[in-house]
Write a protein that holds these residues in place. Structure first.
Motif, mmCIF file in Angstrom:
data_model
loop_
_atom_site.group_PDB
_atom_site.id
_atom_site.type_symbol
_atom_site.label_atom_id
_atom_site.label_comp_id
_atom_site.label_asym_id
_atom_site.label_seq_id
_atom_site.Cartn_x
_atom_site.Cartn_y
_atom_site.Cartn_z
ATOM 1 N N CYS A 174 0.844 -1.192 0.000
ATOM 2 C CA CYS A 174 0.000 0.000 0.000
ATOM 3 C C CYS A 174 0.882 1.246 0.000
ATOM 4 O O CYS A 174 2.110 1.160 0.152
ATOM 5 C CB CYS A 174 -0.936 0.020 1.214
ATOM 6 S SG CYS A 174 -0.115 0.196 2.818
ATOM 7 N N GLY A 175 0.259 2.409 -0.152
ATOM 8 C CA GLY A 175 0.985 3.666 -0.034
ATOM 9 C C GLY A 175 1.227 4.004 1.424
ATOM 10 O O GLY A 175 0.868 3.248 2.336
ATOM 11 N N GLU A 215 1.894 6.037 -4.495
ATOM 12 C CA GLU A 215 2.764 5.660 -5.603
ATOM 13 C C GLU A 215 1.991 5.193 -6.834
ATOM 14 O O GLU A 215 2.514 5.209 -7.941
ATOM 15 C CB GLU A 215 3.736 4.567 -5.143
ATOM 16 C CG GLU A 215 4.717 5.085 -4.085
ATOM 17 C CD GLU A 215 5.464 3.974 -3.391
ATOM 18 O OE1 GLU A 215 6.632 4.185 -3.051
ATOM 19 O OE2 GLU A 215 4.872 2.901 -3.179
ATOM 20 N N ASN A 216 0.754 4.750 -6.640
ATOM 21 C CA ASN A 216 -0.090 4.372 -7.776
ATOM 22 C C ASN A 216 -1.519 4.824 -7.481
ATOM 23 O O ASN A 216 -2.021 4.656 -6.369
ATOM 24 C CB ASN A 216 -0.040 2.870 -8.042
ATOM 25 C CG ASN A 216 -0.153 2.041 -6.778
ATOM 26 O OD1 ASN A 216 0.772 1.987 -5.980
ATOM 27 N ND2 ASN A 216 -1.291 1.389 -6.601
ATOM 28 N N ALA A 217 -2.164 5.404 -8.472
ATOM 29 C CA ALA A 217 -3.486 5.991 -8.283
ATOM 30 C C ALA A 217 -4.607 4.954 -8.326
ATOM 31 O O ALA A 217 -5.730 5.246 -7.943
ATOM 32 C CB ALA A 217 -3.736 7.056 -9.352
ATOM 33 N N VAL A 241 2.133 -10.092 -7.503
ATOM 34 C CA VAL A 241 2.304 -9.018 -6.523
ATOM 35 C C VAL A 241 1.260 -7.940 -6.790
ATOM 36 O O VAL A 241 1.039 -7.551 -7.944
ATOM 37 C CB VAL A 241 3.720 -8.408 -6.592
ATOM 38 C CG1 VAL A 241 3.833 -7.180 -5.696
ATOM 39 C CG2 VAL A 241 4.764 -9.445 -6.187
ATOM 40 N N GLY A 242 0.612 -7.468 -5.733
ATOM 41 C CA GLY A 242 -0.394 -6.429 -5.872
ATOM 42 C C GLY A 242 0.031 -5.124 -5.222
ATOM 43 O O GLY A 242 0.801 -5.124 -4.250
ATOM 44 N N LEU A 243 -0.465 -4.024 -5.760
ATOM 45 C CA LEU A 243 -0.252 -2.703 -5.182
ATOM 46 C C LEU A 243 -1.605 -2.012 -5.095
ATOM 47 O O LEU A 243 -2.325 -1.935 -6.095
ATOM 48 C CB LEU A 243 0.708 -1.867 -6.030
ATOM 49 C CG LEU A 243 2.114 -2.440 -6.217
ATOM 50 C CD1 LEU A 243 2.228 -3.139 -7.566
ATOM 51 C CD2 LEU A 243 3.168 -1.344 -6.115
ATOM 52 N N ILE A 244 -1.960 -1.534 -3.910
ATOM 53 C CA ILE A 244 -3.237 -0.850 -3.745
ATOM 54 C C ILE A 244 -2.976 0.640 -3.501
ATOM 55 O O ILE A 244 -1.917 1.012 -2.973
ATOM 56 C CB ILE A 244 -4.079 -1.471 -2.605
ATOM 57 C CG1 ILE A 244 -3.430 -1.253 -1.230
ATOM 58 C CG2 ILE A 244 -4.280 -2.968 -2.861
ATOM 59 C CD1 ILE A 244 -4.303 -1.733 -0.062
ATOM 60 N N VAL A 268 -3.049 -2.129 -8.856
ATOM 61 C CA VAL A 268 -2.119 -2.654 -9.857
ATOM 62 C C VAL A 268 -1.801 -4.099 -9.502
ATOM 63 O O VAL A 268 -1.490 -4.420 -8.355
ATOM 64 C CB VAL A 268 -0.818 -1.830 -9.905
ATOM 65 C CG1 VAL A 268 0.185 -2.452 -10.872
ATOM 66 C CG2 VAL A 268 -1.100 -0.378 -10.283
ATOM 67 N N LEU A 269 -1.873 -4.960 -10.505
ATOM 68 C CA LEU A 269 -1.547 -6.371 -10.315
ATOM 69 C C LEU A 269 -0.405 -6.736 -11.254
ATOM 70 O O LEU A 269 -0.515 -6.561 -12.467
ATOM 71 C CB LEU A 269 -2.782 -7.227 -10.613
ATOM 72 C CG LEU A 269 -2.802 -8.653 -10.048
ATOM 73 C CD1 LEU A 269 -2.783 -8.627 -8.521
ATOM 74 C CD2 LEU A 269 -4.034 -9.402 -10.555
ATOM 75 N N ARG A 270 0.693 -7.220 -10.675
ATOM 76 C CA ARG A 270 1.848 -7.644 -11.475
ATOM 77 C C ARG A 270 1.940 -9.158 -11.393
ATOM 78 O O ARG A 270 2.168 -9.717 -10.324
ATOM 79 C CB ARG A 270 3.132 -7.021 -10.941
ATOM 80 C CG ARG A 270 3.154 -5.504 -10.930
ATOM 81 C CD ARG A 270 3.206 -4.927 -12.325
ATOM 82 N NE ARG A 270 3.458 -3.495 -12.310
ATOM 83 C CZ ARG A 270 3.343 -2.698 -13.352
ATOM 84 N NH1 ARG A 270 2.965 -3.192 -14.510
ATOM 85 N NH2 ARG A 270 3.586 -1.409 -13.252
ATOM 86 N N GLN A 271 1.772 -9.833 -12.541
ATOM 87 C CA GLN A 271 1.729 -11.283 -12.566
ATOM 88 C C GLN A 271 2.834 -11.861 -13.433
ATOM 89 O O GLN A 271 3.293 -11.228 -14.380
ATOM 90 C CB GLN A 271 0.368 -11.750 -13.086
ATOM 91 C CG GLN A 271 -0.792 -11.358 -12.187
ATOM 92 C CD GLN A 271 -2.136 -11.741 -12.759
ATOM 93 O OE1 GLN A 271 -2.522 -11.264 -13.828
ATOM 94 N NE2 GLN A 271 -2.858 -12.603 -12.061
ATOM 95 N N GLY A 272 3.260 -13.072 -13.079
ATOM 96 C CA GLY A 272 4.300 -13.742 -13.839
ATOM 97 C C GLY A 272 5.676 -13.176 -13.536
ATOM 98 O O GLY A 272 5.824 -12.147 -12.876
#
Length: 344
Positions: A116-117, A132-134, A210-213, A137-141
């Protein structure tokens, strides 16, 4: 099994511990455990830990010989039972829905880690939100996760800031299964000046998702006790040691040299600026000539000289480009003047 194990290293934070623990004990995600690791704290924290343990059934306490932040986190990992683990600094605090939001997003998307932020907190009237992200975001592989790690190492030359994705571990949850299956533990900050990036260099290559909220749930408190506010004569040498350690780990993880080199070099340029600034901050203690001599020694190290010859500095933001040129052309007095003006 608990959903999240929250590991809280504790050393000489009696003044802030209640604020931290209140924020953890009031989490909307109820199925959590809080592991208080007393790192041989010299104040009343050991007794306070025992009081929390007696009062709350989901609080565990580990008392250990002083070994520093990284090893205290490791002691917490030894007794953690949660599906995910988190690492919270005991002089900071968090929103009450932090772990619910992180956990639910992680479970929904089968994430190995979720970030998270955060907020930079001076007092209730001075809070700087660092989003950092509005959006989510999901980053896979392998390629997606590698992108997250590269963004932690450093940004591209034309990025507006020196940090694209903060490397600190305290605003995330991590799969305990990934940690245990790969036998991962923290290194000591007494060896590496930034143990968190070393953790991510070990952990993230083991991940599939990996996820970013976007929520800024964590409050990093400017309490005036940070190691970065203490003069260290060996600081730049420690930074060089870390630079080479990251270089080695990135190669072993299969990163292409051209892919990570420019980002790692941007990181070292930032660390150089911090170390030069430190000489100016402590100029009354060091004396002008000694501070200038130290700056000259920093600028002339082989690693930095190589970067100054090859780095695409024209892409840098203006203020960073100015610093680059002053360093490149050995304009030490102007460098010192620049930082003195910046400090006011």
């Amino acid at each position: 099994m608990y959903k999240v194990s929250i590991i809280v290293p504790i050393f000489n934070v009696e003044r802030y511990l209640e604020r931290c623990m209140d924020s953890l004990l009031s989490q909307s995600l109820r199925d959590i455990e809080i592991i208080m690791v007393d790192d041989e704290s010299p104040d009343n924290c050991p007794q306070l830990c025992e009081e929390y343990k007696a009062k709350y059934p989901n609080v565990k306490v580990v008392h250990k010989k002083n070994g520093g932040l990284g090893f205290a986190r490791n002691s917490g990992l030894e007794v953690a039972e949660g599906e995910y683990v988190a690492f919270i600094d005991s002089d900071d605090f968090v929103d009450t829905d932090m772990f619910q939001n992180l956990y639910e997003y992680g479970k929904k998307n089968n994430c190995d880690a979720v970030f998270c932020g955060y907020n930079i907190y001076r007092d209730a009237e001075h809070i700087r939100r660092m989003q950092e992200n509005a959006d989510y975001v999901l980053r896979q592989g392998a390629d997606g996760v590698k992108q997250v790690l590269l963004d932690m190492v450093g940004p591209e030359p034309d990025y507006h800031s020196d940090a694209k994705l903060l490397m600190s571990v305290w605003r995330a949850i991590y799969s305990r299964k990934v940690i245990e299956e790969n036998h991962l533990r923290f290194v000591s900050e007494r060896v590496y000046i930034a143990e968190d990036i070393m953790w991510h260099l070990d952990f993230l290559p083991c991940c599939k998702c990996v996820g970013l909220i976007p929520q800024t749930h964590y409050y990093y408190c400017m309490n005036g006790t940070s190691l970065t506010r203490t003069y260290r004569a060996d600081r730049f040498q420690k930074e060089l040691f870390l630079y080479h350690a990251q270089e080695e780990k990135l190669r072993k993880a299969g990163f292409d040299e051209t892919g990570f080199r420019v980002r790692l070099n941007r990181q070292l340029l930032m660390k150089t600026r911090v170390c030069i600034s430190q000489q100016v901050v402590f100029i009354n203690q060091l004396g002008y000539l000694k501070a200038r001599k130290n700056i000259k020694e920093i600028v002339n190290v082989l690693e930095l000289q190589a970067i100054l010859k090859t780095y695409p500095y024209k892409l840098l933001p203006l203020r960073h480009k100015l610093f680059f040129l002053l360093v490149k052309y050995h304009l030490y007095d102007l460098l010192m003047l620049l930082f003195r003006i910046k400090r006011g």
